[in-house]
Design a protein around this motif. Structure first.
Motif, PDB file in Angstrom:
ATOM      1  N   GLN A 123       0.824  -1.208   0.000  1.00  0.00           N
ATOM      2  CA  GLN A 123       0.000   0.000   0.000  1.00  0.00           C
ATOM      3  C   GLN A 123       0.864   1.266   0.000  1.00  0.00           C
ATOM      4  OE1 GLN A 123      -2.226  -0.934   3.528  1.00  0.00           O
ATOM      5  NE2 GLN A 123      -3.995  -1.752   2.380  1.00  0.00           N
ATOM      6  N   TRP A 155      -5.547   4.934  -9.925  1.00  0.00           N
ATOM      7  CA  TRP A 155      -6.260   4.654  -8.674  1.00  0.00           C
ATOM      8  C   TRP A 155      -7.326   3.579  -8.871  1.00  0.00           C
ATOM      9  CZ3 TRP A 155      -5.363   4.731  -3.917  1.00  0.00           C
ATOM     10  CH2 TRP A 155      -6.376   4.627  -2.963  1.00  0.00           C
ATOM     11  N   ASN A 193      -5.700   0.249  -8.654  1.00  0.00           N
ATOM     12  CA  ASN A 193      -5.067  -0.189  -7.403  1.00  0.00           C
ATOM     13  C   ASN A 193      -5.895   0.067  -6.150  1.00  0.00           C
ATOM     14  OD1 ASN A 193      -2.144  -0.954  -8.245  1.00  0.00           O
ATOM     15  ND2 ASN A 193      -2.501   1.024  -9.256  1.00  0.00           N
ATOM     16  N   LYS A 194      -7.114   0.629  -6.303  1.00  0.00           N
ATOM     17  CA  LYS A 194      -7.854   0.968  -5.091  1.00  0.00           C
ATOM     18  C   LYS A 194      -8.366  -0.259  -4.351  1.00  0.00           C
ATOM     19  CE  LYS A 194     -12.413   1.651  -7.202  1.00  0.00           C
ATOM     20  NZ  LYS A 194     -13.517   2.626  -7.395  1.00  0.00           N
ATOM     21  N   ASN A 195      -8.390  -1.404  -5.049  1.00  0.00           N
ATOM     22  CA  ASN A 195      -8.838  -2.623  -4.382  1.00  0.00           C
ATOM     23  C   ASN A 195      -7.887  -3.068  -3.269  1.00  0.00           C
ATOM     24  OD1 ASN A 195     -11.071  -2.791  -6.074  1.00  0.00           O
ATOM     25  ND2 ASN A 195      -9.936  -3.968  -7.628  1.00  0.00           N
ATOM     26  N   PHE A 201      -6.910  -1.203  -0.941  1.00  0.00           N
ATOM     27  CA  PHE A 201      -7.165  -0.357   0.220  1.00  0.00           C
ATOM     28  C   PHE A 201      -8.603  -0.533   0.689  1.00  0.00           C
ATOM     29  CE2 PHE A 201      -3.798   1.650  -2.153  1.00  0.00           C
ATOM     30  CZ  PHE A 201      -2.901   2.090  -1.178  1.00  0.00           C
ATOM     31  N   GLN A 237     -12.130   1.345   2.108  1.00  0.00           N
ATOM     32  CA  GLN A 237     -12.804   2.527   1.581  1.00  0.00           C
ATOM     33  C   GLN A 237     -12.120   3.802   2.093  1.00  0.00           C
ATOM     34  OE1 GLN A 237     -15.253   2.760  -0.636  1.00  0.00           O
ATOM     35  NE2 GLN A 237     -15.274   0.517  -0.890  1.00  0.00           N
ATOM     36  N   ASP A 287     -11.339  10.757  -1.082  1.00  0.00           N
ATOM     37  CA  ASP A 287     -10.238  11.349  -1.850  1.00  0.00           C
ATOM     38  C   ASP A 287      -9.311  12.207  -0.983  1.00  0.00           C
ATOM     39  OD1 ASP A 287     -11.278  10.099  -4.015  1.00  0.00           O
ATOM     40  OD2 ASP A 287     -12.218  11.896  -4.893  1.00  0.00           O
ATOM     41  N   ARG A 323      -7.150   9.907   1.066  1.00  0.00           N
ATOM     42  CA  ARG A 323      -6.184   9.256   0.173  1.00  0.00           C
ATOM     43  C   ARG A 323      -5.053  10.207  -0.209  1.00  0.00           C
ATOM     44  NH1 ARG A 323      -8.290   8.976  -5.660  1.00  0.00           N
ATOM     45  NH2 ARG A 323      -7.784  11.180  -5.300  1.00  0.00           N
TER      46      ARG A 323
END
Length: 421
Positions: free
Chosen positions: A26, A47, A50-52, A54, A56, A59, A62
């Protein structure tokens, strides 16, 4: 490539909690995200891809996490397997070990060669380098080398902070300056021999020999002491040494020999009495020093106090020597006269030092007076019987002990009166 994070900036509790829960994968994603953002690239596709990895995240959170990871990270590069750079690094490691091995083999070979050809090498070195060593360590060149070492000791000693080491090195330099300059001027390069040269030339008839044997070395030491006092003014005892060397430099000038017959009667008014020439020369030198002291005292200037103190100490020593009974063999008219002069000088030194509050001269006069009284006690006793052969030596010794006790009590009383009352 891996990202190692070290957090040193203050962040909110929420951001700090999320930062501490991030794993290495991460952190790398957020680091790459921030790089894309800082370089003006669109981060949406990156994003989405690759957001999977992390939970929820909104923005704002993040972006803050990416910013903190980027700011507080440094890059550790590891080459991919079978990459050219990895092969080059392995090659470099191998060649380094080859170099170490070659050095070890060369050392072993050199040791073996030295063992085999050592005697021949020594013979060649002795044959070819003997003239060089004879030149480098010849008495003449060694004298100049030691003189330069003396200069270095004086200069280097002045920048040493530690008092004892500084004093030792400076005095070593002063001794080398005096001894080697004397050797250079006399062209006699052994200490025992040029000490005799000093004594012979002092009474010699050639003025130039006296100047170069005594005056010039003393002048060199005096200049060195001037430099030392300039660099280390806190070491006041060099004031005494510069007075000694200065008087030696001045009094070694030949024209003083011709003035001795006019100066000696000041302290030796009766010429019929026999005294050694060295004592008469000391008397003439004492008259000169006494005159200089009186001139400086009459200036009433604190600038000269250190020099006056040094001169007073030397004069006390000179008067103690001159007033000794051993210098007078046939009659004692000069002896009695010098007792009067010595007592007068001791009293004058004490009164002057008390008036201007020069504690050093006060102590000089007290100690000088004590030594003078003890010497006179011994001399008066010797008028009646010899200490070694007399039968009353125990009584004389007891009297000396009592005299010391009285002197101690007197010094305590005077010091209490001067410094406490």
């Amino acid at each position: 490539m891996s990202c190692v994070s070290v957090y040193g900036k203050t962040v909110t509790d929420s951001v700090a909690t999320h930062l501490s829960s991030l794993n290495e994968k991460q952190k790398n994603i957020l680091y790459e995200f921030e790089i894309l953002k800082n370089n003006g690239f669109s981060t949406d596709q990156f994003w989405l891809k690759n957001k999977n990895h992390f939970p929820q995240l909104d923005d704002a959170l993040r972006d803050e996490l990416a910013k903190q990871v980027f700011v507080n990270s440094h890059i550790v590069y590891s080459a991919p397997k079978d990459a050219a750079i990895q092969f080059w690094m392995q090659t470099q490691l191998l060649t380094n070990w080859m170099f170490y091995l070659s050095a070890f083999i060369a050392i072993c070979a050199l040791i073996a060669l030295f063992k085999k050809y050592w005697s021949l090498l020594i013979e060649v070195l002795i044959k070819n380098l003997t003239p060089l060593f004879r030149f480098l360590f010849s008495p003449v060149l060694l004298t100049y080398e030691l003189f330069l070492i003396g200069v270095v000791c004086v200069i280097y000693g002045c920048i040493i902070d530690e008092f004892v080491l500084r004093t030792v090195i400076i005095h070593l330099g002063l001794f080398l300056l005096w001894s080697q300059s004397t050797a250079i001027f006399t062209k006699v390069y052994w200490v025992k021999k040029y000490v005799l040269e000093i004594e012979n030339k002092f009474w010699g008839k050639d003025p130039w020999e006296t100047v170069k044997t005594i005056c010039l070395p003393a002048a060199i030491v005096t200049l060195a002491l001037v430099y030392i006092l300039y660099k280390v003014p806190s070491d006041v005892f060099y004031n005494y040494e510069i007075v000694v060397s200065g008087i030696a430099a001045v009094y070694a000038l030949p024209f003083w020999r011709s003035l001795e017959k006019y100066l000696c009667p000041v302290l030796f008014p009766w010429q019929s009495d026999y005294s050694a020439r060295s004592i008469k020369s000391l008397g003439a030198c004492t008259v000169i020093a006494l005159f200089i002291t009186v001139v400086l005292v009459c200036q009433w200037n604190a600038v000269f106090y250190n020099v006056i103190t040094a001169l007073t100490g030397l004069l006390l020593l000179s008067f103690l020597i001159l007033s000794s009974k051993i210098n007078f063999r046939y009659n004692y008219r000069n002896y009695y006269y010098l007792q009067f002069v010595t007592i007068l000088f001791l009293a004058a030194a004490f009164l002057y030092s008390y008036h201007v509050r020069l504690n050093e001269i006060i102590w000089f006069s007290l100690i000088g007076t004590s030594i003078y009284i003890m010497l006179k006690y011994l001399e008066v006793s010797s008028f009646f019987s010899d200490w070694k052969r007399g039968k009353a030596w125990a009584w004389k010794l007891l009297g000396l002990a009592g005299l010391l006790w009285l002197l101690g009590k007197g010094i305590l009383y005077i010091s209490k009166f001067l410094f406490i009352s």
